[in-house]
Design a protein around this motif. Structure first.
Motif, mmCIF file in Angstrom:
data_model
loop_
_atom_site.group_PDB
_atom_site.id
_atom_site.type_symbol
_atom_site.label_atom_id
_atom_site.label_comp_id
_atom_site.label_asym_id
_atom_site.label_seq_id
_atom_site.Cartn_x
_atom_site.Cartn_y
_atom_site.Cartn_z
ATOM 1 N N ALA A 25 18.298 -14.435 89.499
ATOM 2 C CA ALA A 25 18.998 -13.127 89.083
ATOM 3 C C ALA A 25 17.998 -12.016 88.914
ATOM 4 O O ALA A 25 18.441 -10.992 88.945
ATOM 5 N N ILE A 26 16.959 -12.394 88.574
ATOM 6 C CA ILE A 26 15.947 -11.348 88.144
ATOM 7 C C ILE A 26 15.721 -10.591 89.321
ATOM 8 O O ILE A 26 15.379 -9.495 89.341
ATOM 9 N N VAL A 27 15.267 -11.627 90.520
ATOM 10 C CA VAL A 27 14.993 -10.697 91.831
ATOM 11 C C VAL A 27 15.885 -9.830 92.363
ATOM 12 O O VAL A 27 15.994 -8.929 92.937
ATOM 13 N N GLY A 28 17.341 -10.469 92.145
ATOM 14 C CA GLY A 28 18.433 -9.625 92.611
ATOM 15 C C GLY A 28 18.593 -8.397 92.064
ATOM 16 O O GLY A 28 18.855 -7.256 92.404
ATOM 17 N N ALA A 29 18.129 -8.535 90.573
ATOM 18 C CA ALA A 29 18.467 -7.195 89.832
ATOM 19 C C ALA A 29 17.007 -6.178 90.388
ATOM 20 O O ALA A 29 17.248 -4.967 90.416
ATOM 21 N N LEU A 30 15.874 -6.755 90.706
ATOM 22 C CA LEU A 30 14.641 -6.010 91.152
ATOM 23 C C LEU A 30 15.224 -5.193 92.626
ATOM 24 O O LEU A 30 14.780 -4.078 92.706
ATOM 25 N N ALA B 240 26.796 -19.154 86.844
ATOM 26 C CA ALA B 240 26.144 -18.466 86.248
ATOM 27 C C ALA B 240 25.078 -17.486 87.310
ATOM 28 O O ALA B 240 24.917 -16.289 86.786
ATOM 29 N N ALA B 241 24.701 -17.862 88.320
ATOM 30 C CA ALA B 241 23.794 -16.999 89.173
ATOM 31 C C ALA B 241 24.526 -15.944 89.767
ATOM 32 O O ALA B 241 23.963 -14.818 89.902
ATOM 33 N N ALA B 242 25.751 -16.224 90.096
ATOM 34 C CA ALA B 242 26.656 -15.101 90.858
ATOM 35 C C ALA B 242 26.642 -14.093 89.604
ATOM 36 O O ALA B 242 26.669 -12.767 89.826
ATOM 37 N N LEU B 243 27.096 -14.349 88.672
ATOM 38 C CA LEU B 243 27.545 -13.686 87.451
ATOM 39 C C LEU B 243 26.246 -12.842 86.905
ATOM 40 O O LEU B 243 26.488 -11.431 86.635
ATOM 41 N N ALA B 244 25.365 -13.472 86.746
ATOM 42 C CA ALA B 244 23.869 -12.722 86.403
ATOM 43 C C ALA B 244 23.456 -11.809 87.589
ATOM 44 O O ALA B 244 23.045 -10.691 87.394
ATOM 45 N N HIS B 245 23.583 -11.936 88.691
ATOM 46 C CA HIS B 245 23.390 -11.199 89.692
ATOM 47 C C HIS B 245 24.382 -9.997 89.912
ATOM 48 O O HIS B 245 23.747 -8.543 89.967
ATOM 49 N N ALA B 246 25.417 -10.116 89.399
ATOM 50 C CA ALA B 246 26.647 -8.857 89.505
ATOM 51 C C ALA B 246 26.259 -8.237 88.013
ATOM 52 O O ALA B 246 26.821 -7.131 88.185
ATOM 53 N N GLY B 247 25.660 -8.827 87.205
ATOM 54 C CA GLY B 247 25.603 -8.297 85.887
ATOM 55 C C GLY B 247 26.880 -8.172 85.023
ATOM 56 O O GLY B 247 27.049 -7.201 84.166
ATOM 57 N N VAL B 248 27.631 -8.918 85.120
ATOM 58 C CA VAL B 248 28.827 -9.237 84.395
ATOM 59 C C VAL B 248 28.779 -10.394 83.450
ATOM 60 O O VAL B 248 28.210 -11.273 84.181
ATOM 61 N N SER B 249 29.656 -10.478 82.639
ATOM 62 C CA SER B 249 30.239 -11.576 82.028
ATOM 63 C C SER B 249 31.185 -12.592 82.593
ATOM 64 O O SER B 249 32.233 -11.778 83.166
ATOM 65 N N GLU B 250 31.499 -13.441 82.237
ATOM 66 C CA GLU B 250 32.602 -14.378 82.750
ATOM 67 C C GLU B 250 34.060 -13.945 82.241
ATOM 68 O O GLU B 250 34.919 -13.642 82.925
ATOM 69 N N GLY B 251 33.945 -13.217 80.737
ATOM 70 C CA GLY B 251 34.955 -12.628 80.151
ATOM 71 C C GLY B 251 35.279 -11.546 80.967
ATOM 72 O O GLY B 251 36.715 -11.210 80.775
ATOM 73 N N GLN B 252 34.683 -10.800 81.723
ATOM 74 C CA GLN B 252 34.866 -9.755 82.330
ATOM 75 C C GLN B 252 35.767 -9.957 83.833
ATOM 76 O O GLN B 252 36.246 -8.994 84.437
ATOM 77 N N THR B 253 35.791 -11.157 84.176
ATOM 78 C CA THR B 253 36.280 -11.667 85.590
ATOM 79 C C THR B 253 37.611 -11.956 85.383
ATOM 80 O O THR B 253 38.183 -12.482 84.495
ATOM 81 N N THR B 254 38.389 -11.745 86.676
ATOM 82 C CA THR B 254 39.560 -12.499 87.000
ATOM 83 C C THR B 254 39.368 -13.149 88.362
ATOM 84 O O THR B 254 38.656 -12.967 89.106
ATOM 85 N N LYS B 255 40.457 -14.028 88.640
ATOM 86 C CA LYS B 255 40.624 -14.578 89.744
ATOM 87 C C LYS B 255 39.176 -15.527 90.359
ATOM 88 O O LYS B 255 38.854 -15.447 91.362
ATOM 89 N N MET B 256 38.504 -15.806 89.207
ATOM 90 C CA MET B 256 37.411 -16.685 89.549
ATOM 91 C C MET B 256 37.768 -18.195 90.420
ATOM 92 O O MET B 256 38.414 -18.861 89.796
#
Length: 605
Positions: free
Chosen positions: A147-152, A545-561
Motif C-alpha cells: 500500500a505504501i509503495v502504491g502511494a509512493l 484491504a490491499a486494494a482499499l489501502a492503495h485507493a486511499g479509501v475505507s470500505e465504508g466509502q465504497t459500494t458494489k464491493m
C-alpha cells in the motif's frame, strides 16, 4: 472483548494502581517463581487461540500496587488477552522504506503492523490518505508495504527512469530478518513491475542488537536503514573516519537514488543535491522570481560527467538543463528565458504556418517514408500548437493503415523536428491493400523470419545472442497480422517480446527481474530468495484491504464491493472491484503476497 477494549482496561488498572510503568511491571511479574500451565485451546469471542499462563507463587507479600497490576493482567488473561496481548504489541522487527520520503513500520512476531510512522514531511504527505499510517495498524506487513509503495508511485516519487527504493529490515533475529527481506523484495518488485518498472529495489538487513552509533543515526528524522546507507557512502569517501556530522547531514539530505549512484560510481565527492540543481537551472534561465515555474530533477551521478537533468515547466513551454553535480555549473540549456521566449519576447522572423500547413508537412514526410500506405485514408487527425524548448511547434497526430504517427513540426519553417510511429489494429482501408502495411525497411508482405525477429528483440534489449539463453519462439497470427512471440533469459532477468512479422518492429515487450534463475519459469510464476514460489493464501479480506489501502479509501466509502478468488497461469489472484461515488476501481491482487498486479480507475462523467 476487542484488543482496543483490553488495552483500555489494562491502562486504567495500571493508572489507578501506580505510575505509567507497564514494562517495569511486566518485568517484575516475570521475575517471580511460578509454574507454566499451557492452554491448548482457550476461547475468546469465538476464536481459538494458543496461550500460556504463569501461575505466580510469591515468596512474600506483594506490594499493593504490583499486586493490583498483576491481578489486572491475570483478569485480562482469563478474558483471552494476557501474555498474548502483550506479545501482539511487542516489536519484533522494524522495517523502513526510503526513497526520499522515509517511512518506518514496527512489526510484531506475527508480522502484523504495530505502528507506521512518517519520519519526514515528505513521508507525511505520502501517508496522508492512510490517516498518517494509522489505517495500516493491524494489517499484514506485506499488505502494508504494498500500500505504501502504491502511494509512493501515486505521489510521483518513483516515476523517473532511474528511481530507487531502499527496504531495510532491523531485527535481533537475523534469520527472520533475512526471510522478511527476501519476501518484501519479491513483493515490492511485483508491484513496481506493474506500476513503475524503471525503479531499482535495494535492500539490507540490520542487526537490532548493534550499537546505534554503528548506523551513524545523528538525525532523529532518519531511518536506521537510510542511516546505514549514508554510513556506507561515508566509509567509501573517507569522511567516516572524521566522524563528521556535517558530511553525514549533507549525504542524508540526498535521495536513495543519489546515494546508490554514488556507491555504484565510487564517487568520493558530495553532490549539491536536487534542490540546489533546480535552483541553479532557474537562476540560469532567469525564472527564480516566477512562482509559476516548476521543475523535475533526475540525478545522473553515475554518468560522465556526473550531472542533474533538470526540466523547467513554464507557461510558455518546457526547457531542459544539464547541471554539474558537484559545481552547480549549468552545462547546457537556454539562458534568460524571459528575454528570448517569455511573454513580450520577439517571435521568430517569418509567418507562422497554419494547422493545415503543419499537417501537410507531416503527411508529406510520412508519404516519403511509407509510400505503400498511399492507398489508406488518413484518420483521427489532431493538430495542436505548442512550445518546446523555447520554440513554437505543431504537434500533429494521425492514423493511417493501422499505424499511429506522432509528428513535431516547426511552426514557422515546417521542418520535421521529431516523429515516431506505432502499429495499431488497422481500420478498414480504402482501397484495401492485399497485404498488411509493411515498414519502409521491409518489402511488402515478406515474412522477416525467426532469426530476424530474434535479432530485433536482442537489439531492443541491448544484449548479444551469447548473453541470452532458454529461448522460446512462436510464430502466430493476431487480427490478420503476422507476429513472433519470443521469451528468453539473461542471468536472472526474463524478457518477453512480440515482434511484427513483416517490419521487425517491437509491438510489445516485458522485462521481469527475479532473485534467482528458474529454467522452468512461465508467465505468472516467479522465484523468491529461497528458490521457491510464495506459498499460502492471504485471503479475501487481506486482498480487499490491499486494494482499499492503495485507493486511499475505507470500505465504508465504497459500494458494489466484489472480491473473486481466481488462478492465472498457476498464480493465485484476487479480483477486487468496487465503486466510490462515480469512480469505479478494479484491482488484481497477488493471492500469496498481497502485491497489486494490475489496477484500473474509471470515472463516469
Amino acid at each position: 472483548m476487542t484488543d482496543r477494549e483490553l488495552e483500555q482496561k489494562l491502562a486504567e488498572a495500571i493508572t489507578r494502581a501506580a505510575p505509567d510503568d507497564l514494562e517495569a511491571i511486566l518485568s517484575r511479574c516475570g521475575a517471580q517463581n511460578g509454574s507454566v500451565m499451557e492452554m491448548k485451546e482457550l476461547k475468546s469471542n469465538g476464536n481459538i487461540i494458543d496461550a500460556a499462563i504463569t501461575e505466580v507463587k510469591p515468596k512474600g507479600k506483594l506490594r499493593p500496587w504490583l499486586a493490583a497490576a498483576c491481578a489486572a493482567l491475570a483478569l485480562l488473561g482469563a478474558g483471552g488477552g494476557g501474555l498474548v496481548y502483550h506479545q501482539s504489541h511487542a516489536v519484533a522487527s522494524v522495517v523502513s522504506l526510503d526513497v526520499n520520503p522515509s517511512i518506518e513500520l514496527k512489526v510484531n512476531r506475527g508480522e502484523r503492523v504495530i505502528s507506521c510512522a512518517a519520519l519526514n514531511t515528505e513521508a507525511a504527505a505520502v501517508l496522508f490518505d492512510m490517516d498518517g499510517g494509522a489505517d495500516l495498524k493491524g494489517t499484514k506487513l506485506d499488505v502494508a508495504v504494498n500500500a505504501i509503495v502504491g502511494a509512493l508511485v501515486r505521489e510521483g516519487y518513483l516515476d523517473s527512469v532511474s528511481s530507487a527504493i531502499l527496504i531495510s529490515v532491523e531485527d535481533s533475529d537475523q534469520a527472520r530478518a533475512q526471510r522478511l527481506q527476501a519476501e518484501l523484495v519479491a513483493s515490492v518488485d511485483g508491484v513496481l513491475q506493474a506500476q513503475a518498472p524503471g525503479t531499482s529495489v535495494l535492500s539490507q538487513v540490520l542487526d537490532a542488537d548493534a550499537p546505534a552509533t554503528e548506523y551513524m543515526a545523528f538525525n532523529s528524522g532518519l531511518s536506521a536503514g537510510k542511516s546505514a546507507l549514508v554510513h556506507k557512502v561515508m566509509e567509501m569517501n573517507g569522511t567516516l573516519a572524521l566522524n563528521s556530522t556535517t558530511a553525514f547531514d549533507q549525504l542524508a539530505s540526498l535521495s536513495v537514488e543519489e546515494l546508490n549512484d554514488l556507491l555504484e560510481a565510487g564517487e568520493t565527492r558530495i553532490p549539491i543535491g536536487k534542490p540546489a540543481a533546480a535552483s541553479a537551472a532557474e537562476a540560469y534561465a532567469g525564472t527564480l522570481a516566477l512562482s509559476s515555474v516548476t521543475s523535475d530533477v533526475d540525478p545522473e551521478l553515475d554518468e560522465n560527467p556526473p550531472h542533474y537533468d533538470v526540466e523547467l515547466k513554464t507557461a510558455w513551454g518546457k526547457f531542459d538543463y544539464m547541471v554539474d553535480a558537484f559545481t552547480g555549473e549549468v552545462l547546457s540549456g537556454q539562458k534568460d528565458l524571459l528575454n528570448t521566449t517569455g511573454p513580450g519576447s520577439q517571435a521568430p522572423s517569418g509567418t507562422m504556418l497554419s494547422e493545415a500547413q503543419a499537417f501537410d508537412a507531416a503527411a508529406e514526410h510520412c508519404g516519403g517514408q511509407y509510400p505503400e500506405l498511399g492507398g489508406y485514408n488518413i484518420l483521427n487527425i489532431i493538430t495542436k500548437l505548442d512550445w518546446d524548448n523555447g520554440r513554437q511547434v505543431y504537434d500533429v497526430d494521425f492514423v493511417i493503415g493501422g499505424y499511429e504517427f506522432d509528428y513535431e513540426i516547426d511552426a514557422y519553417t515546417g521542418t520535421v523536428l521529431k516523429w515516431d510511429t506505432d502499429y495499431k489494429t488497422p481500420a478498414a482501408p480504402d482501397p484495401a491493400p492485399e497485404t498488411p502495411a509493411p515498414s519502409a525497411s521491409t518489402p511488402s508482405g515478406q515474412d522477416v523470419g525467426q532469426d530476424a525477429a530474434k535479432q530485433a528483440a536482442l537489439r531492443h534489449a541491448g544484449l548479444t545472442e551469447s548473453q541470452a539463453s532458454n529461448w522460446k519462439i512462436e510464430r502466430e497470427w493476431d487480427d490478420g497480422r503476422l507476429e513472433y512471440e519470443l521469451e528468453f533469459w539473461c542471468g536472472t532477468t526474463e524478457y518477453d517480446y512480440t515482434i511484427d512479422g513483416y517490419s521487425c518492429s517491437v509491438l510489445k515487450h516485458e522485462i521481469d527481474h527475479h532473485t534467482e534463475y528458474n529454467s522452468g519459469h512461465h508467465s505468472g510464476s516467479y522465484s523468491n530468495g529461497a528458490g521457491a514460489q510464495p506459498s499460502g493464501d492471504i485471503g479475501a479480506e487481506a486482498a480487499k484491504a490491499a486494494a482499499l489501502a492503495h485507493a486511499g479509501v475505507s470500505e465504508g466509502q465504497t459500494t458494489k464491493m466484489e472480491v473473486e478468488r481466481d488462478w492465472d497461469d498457476g498464480r493465485l489472484e484476487y479480483n477486487v472491484e468496487f465503486d466510490v461515488g462515480r469512480t469505479e476501481y478494479e484491482y488484481t491482487i497477488d493471492g500469496a503476497t498481497g502485491a497489486i498486479l494490475e489496477y484500473e480507475q474509471d470515472t463516469d462523467d
